[in-house]
Design a protein around this motif. Structure first.
Motif, short mmCIF file in Angstrom:
data_model
loop_
_atom_site.label_atom_id
_atom_site.label_comp_id
_atom_site.label_asym_id
_atom_site.label_seq_id
_atom_site.Cartn_x
_atom_site.Cartn_y
_atom_site.Cartn_z
N ARG A 306 0.85 -1.19 0.00
CA ARG A 306 0.00 0.00 0.00
C ARG A 306 0.88 1.24 0.00
O ARG A 306 2.01 1.20 0.49
CB ARG A 306 -0.93 0.01 1.21
CG ARG A 306 -2.00 -1.07 1.18
CD ARG A 306 -2.82 -1.07 2.46
NE ARG A 306 -4.00 -1.91 2.35
CZ ARG A 306 -3.99 -3.23 2.52
NH1 ARG A 306 -2.85 -3.84 2.83
NH2 ARG A 306 -5.11 -3.92 2.39
N GLY A 307 0.35 2.34 -0.54
CA GLY A 307 1.12 3.56 -0.49
C GLY A 307 0.77 4.53 -1.58
O GLY A 307 -0.37 4.56 -2.08
N ALA A 308 1.75 5.36 -1.97
CA ALA A 308 1.56 6.41 -2.97
C ALA A 308 2.68 6.33 -3.99
O ALA A 308 3.83 6.04 -3.65
CB ALA A 308 1.55 7.78 -2.30
N ILE A 309 2.33 6.60 -5.26
CA ILE A 309 3.29 6.52 -6.36
C ILE A 309 3.10 7.74 -7.25
O ILE A 309 1.97 8.08 -7.61
CB ILE A 309 3.09 5.23 -7.18
CG1 ILE A 309 3.21 3.99 -6.30
CG2 ILE A 309 4.11 5.17 -8.32
CD1 ILE A 309 2.85 2.70 -7.02
N ASP A 310 4.21 8.40 -7.61
CA ASP A 310 4.21 9.47 -8.60
C ASP A 310 5.09 9.05 -9.77
O ASP A 310 6.25 8.67 -9.57
CB ASP A 310 4.73 10.77 -8.00
CG ASP A 310 3.76 11.39 -7.02
OD1 ASP A 310 2.55 11.17 -7.19
OD2 ASP A 310 4.20 12.08 -6.08
N VAL A 319 10.23 8.14 -11.14
CA VAL A 319 9.33 7.44 -10.22
C VAL A 319 9.67 7.84 -8.79
O VAL A 319 10.83 7.79 -8.37
CB VAL A 319 9.46 5.91 -10.37
CG1 VAL A 319 8.51 5.21 -9.40
CG2 VAL A 319 9.16 5.48 -11.79
N MET A 320 8.64 8.24 -8.05
CA MET A 320 8.76 8.50 -6.62
C MET A 320 7.67 7.69 -5.93
O MET A 320 6.49 7.80 -6.29
CB MET A 320 8.60 9.98 -6.31
CG MET A 320 9.59 10.90 -7.02
SD MET A 320 11.28 10.69 -6.41
CE MET A 320 11.12 11.37 -4.77
N ALA A 321 8.04 6.88 -4.96
CA ALA A 321 7.06 6.02 -4.32
C ALA A 321 7.43 5.79 -2.86
O ALA A 321 8.61 5.73 -2.50
CB ALA A 321 6.94 4.69 -5.05
N GLU A 322 6.40 5.68 -2.04
CA GLU A 322 6.56 5.28 -0.64
C GLU A 322 5.54 4.20 -0.38
O GLU A 322 4.33 4.44 -0.40
CB GLU A 322 6.36 6.46 0.31
CG GLU A 322 6.68 6.15 1.76
CD GLU A 322 8.14 5.78 1.99
OE1 GLU A 322 8.40 4.84 2.78
OE2 GLU A 322 9.02 6.42 1.37
N LEU A 323 6.02 2.98 -0.13
CA LEU A 323 5.16 1.82 0.01
C LEU A 323 5.36 1.16 1.37
O LEU A 323 6.42 1.32 1.99
CB LEU A 323 5.43 0.81 -1.11
CG LEU A 323 5.30 1.32 -2.55
CD1 LEU A 323 5.80 0.28 -3.53
CD2 LEU A 323 3.88 1.73 -2.85
N SER A 324 4.36 0.41 1.79
CA SER A 324 4.46 -0.33 3.05
C SER A 324 3.81 -1.69 2.87
O SER A 324 2.95 -1.88 2.00
CB SER A 324 3.78 0.43 4.19
OG SER A 324 2.39 0.56 3.94
#
Length: 643
Positions: A306-310, A319-324
């Protein structure tokens, strides 16, 4: 669809004017009038070549030869639209009743070039268009363009679509077939496109609601469904004529191979590495080609993140992403190596197959992953956080920190393909349980201790073998109290030939350097209450061989000065030999101008160990070799975890 509808509405308006006013004029004259009208409304030059044929009943129509529509002044010199032929048919009976029903628009082999630059789009034709249209055609400028038009069939055959952003070509796709229909102001525009990127058939079906408002620049509801073998993409949201949009997106992949091939990356991924999956998110696409995914749920085989992706499109995507994730599963790679991947360099065992590091150049950006646990065969890692940074064909994986083998590791691993391929790292560890670590890494489970250490390394080459032969760096290892199962060194040094038992040691330390694929260690020290074991030698990582000397020293013998019985281990990893190093034994005891008494003590000790007197002139090596060799083999094989 905005650009297609907008362009064709303008073409239609010009053609209708020409047909209505000059229906009996020669085709060349009609084409010139239509071109003048389009230039008046758009500022773009229209060239119509070849014969132009006109029909009146039951369809008021025109068929042209090749046409070319010029581009915006700020855009490239290439035309915006060109086609081998254009055919437009309008219902005459509906036109007589004051209604405009387009029966068919057919373009053969069109090339449509869409360009964006600094927020401008070449499919936007300027604010003066509606004013001119209102004056010339007698329409109400308050009504959006196309508000009184119905379109039964729009068809583009064998089209080529080109999309350019800030001078960089993002899409150049040929062989596209497009159909669209629009039943008028109250109805939606429905469209279908079929294309084959890299030979993979892709069908796109969609609906655009409130077309008049959309053509007038407003945001309108849109839905689309793209399907290809074993994959489907669904979008439901809103979009504007500038290309911006927002809505809910869902991507379902049953087999990633066709999707990868369509994107230009042929290959088959193993299970849990992206063979199948699903993505759902709230998506936003902006005019600067940025795609933002929020409330993202990403399932890759059995793993869920789950998280956010640019994502920003470009010659090199960003690509910039922060996932968990809670628990991630890494499968065992059970697939057989291909013939190419199994190539080896003789006895070295390392693969000579070329390493394809080109994926390092596919994108740039930063991806963070926080997890509770990663389960891999034989090891569990976590909790922890990984940070992957990609920049100009160089990847850096930062571990900050990771819980593993009962302790923690931190540091970074690097893969660099800027000027030849290289791998490196700088890692430190604290509180690592050696039994767990060695069991997982080398299949050795008899050495148990809590360890700390660090490793810095660099390898360069285009194959695994080249990298291993080039390894350089340094490291250290230090433990506290621990155990060696299956071996009692104290009993072995005392001359007891029995095997088994356990060695409890107080500490184990050592440092090493690496150069040219060889690991050099000269200060291995294993301390026990009554003796210590020293080690020195070279581990050939690149050539997979070993030349190492282990010297147990009894601290109780020779009045506490110690007696050492060295054992040399040498040969390829697959066939190591273990022999007492008698020359080293004598040199160690005699090299410092030893007095006769010291020599006698050594002689008496050797006679005790042999349980017989030594004959005058007897070769000492031949006398004790048979006695020591077997015990040394048994003892040190167990020390190394080999039965």
């Amino acid at each position: 669809m905005a650009w297609i509808v907008r362009i064709l509405v303008i073409v239609l308006a010009a053609v209708i004017l020409a047909l209505g006013a000059f229906i009996f004029l020669p085709g060349e004259r009609i084409a010139r009038i239509a071109a003048d009208q389009i230039e008046l409304r758009t500022g773009r030059d229209l060239q119509i070549s070849g014969d132009l044929r006109v029909t009146i009943w039951p369809v008021l129509g025109v068929q042209t030869g090749p046409i070319v529509l010029g581009n915006a002044k700020w855009a490239s010199e290439a035309p915006m639209l060109q086609a081998e032929a254009l055919s437009i048919g309008i219902s005459t009976s509906d036109l007589l009743r004051g209604q405009l029903r387009v029966r068919q628009i057919l373009a053969q082999a069109p090339i449509l070039r869409l360009e964006q630059n600094k927020g401008r789009q070449n499919w936007q034709f300027g604010t003066g268009m509606a004013e001119v249209k209102g004056e010339a055609a007698g329409t109400d400028v308050r009504n959006p363009p196309g508000s009184g038009i119905a379109l039964e069939v729009l068809e583009l055959q064998d089209a080529r679509l080109i999309y350019v952003v800030d001078g960089s070509t993002r899409l150049d796709q040929g062989g596209v077939d497009l159909e669209a229909s629009w039943q008028g102001r109250a109805g939606p525009l429905e469209f279908r496109a079929v294309l084959s990127p890299n030979g993979v058939p892709v069908a796109i079906d969609g609906t655009l609601s409130d077309v008049p408002a959309f053509l007038n620049g407003a945001v309108a509801p849109v839905s689309a469904n793209a399907s290809l073998p074993d994959a489907e993409l669904v979008f439901d949201g809103r979009a504007s004529p500038s290309g911006e949009g927002a809505g809910h997106v869902r991507l379902t992949v049953r087999d990633s191979a066709p999707l990868l091939k369509a994107a230009g990356h042929a290959g088959v991924l193993p299970v849990n590495f992206g063979k199948s999956g699903e993505l759902t998110a709230m998506a936003t696409y902006t005019a600067d080609s940025r795609l933002s995914l929020r409330n993202t749920l990403l399932r890759i085989d059995d793993n869920t993140l789950r998280g956010a992706i640019d994502f920003t499109a470009g010659q090199v995507p960003q690509v910039m992403a922060e996932l968990s994730a809670s628990v991630l599963t890494v499968p065992q790679n059970a697939s057989d190596k291909s013939a190419a991947g199994a190539e080896t360099a003789g006895d070295t065992g390392w693969s000579e197959a070329p390493i394809d590091a080109s994926p390092l150049s596919l994108a740039e950006g930063v991806v963070g992953l926080r997890f509770e646990r990663i389960e891999a065969p034989g090891v569990s890692v976590g909790p922890g956080r990984l940070l992957l940074t990609l920049e100009r064909s160089r990847a850096v994986l930062q571990m900050d920190p990771l819980a593993v083998f009962g302790g923690t590791i931190r540091g970074q691993l690097v893969a660099n393909n800027r000027s030849g391929f290289s791998v490196g790292g700088n890692i430190s560890a604290e509180g690592i349980e050696l039994r767990d670590a060695l069991s997982f890494l080398a299949g050795v489970d008899r050495l148990s201790a809590s360890a700390a250490g660090n490793l810095r390394f660099l390898g360069v080459g285009q194959t695994e073998a080249q990298i291993m032969r080039s390894l350089s760096g340094e490291g250290r290892l230090q433990t506290g109290q621990g155990e060696i199962a299956g071996l009692d060194l104290d009993r072995l040094i005392s001359g007891d030939p029995r095997t088994g038992g356990t060695t409890v040691f107080n500490s184990l330390t050592g440092t090493f350097t690496m150069a040219g694929g060889k690991l050099d260690n000269q200060d291995l020290l294993l301390r026990l209450d009554n003796f210590e074991t020293r080690g020195s030698g070279v581990l050939g990582v690149g050539m997979r061989d070993l030349d190492y000397l282990i010297t147990p020293i009894s601290l109780r013998a020779n009045a506490g000065k110690g007696l050492s019985v060295p054992v040399r281990i040498r040969g390829p990893w697959s066939d190591l030999s273990y022999e007492p190093d008698l020359q080293q034994l004598l040199e160690t005891e005699l090299e410092l101008d030893v007095e006769a008494e010291a020599k006698a003590q050594i002689r008496r000790k050797l006679e005790e160990e042999l349980d017989r007197p030594l004959e005058e002139g007897e070769d000492i090596g031949d006398a004790i070799k048979d006695r020591l060799e077997e015990e040394a083999k048994k003892g040190f094989l167990k020390l190394l975890g080999v039965d």
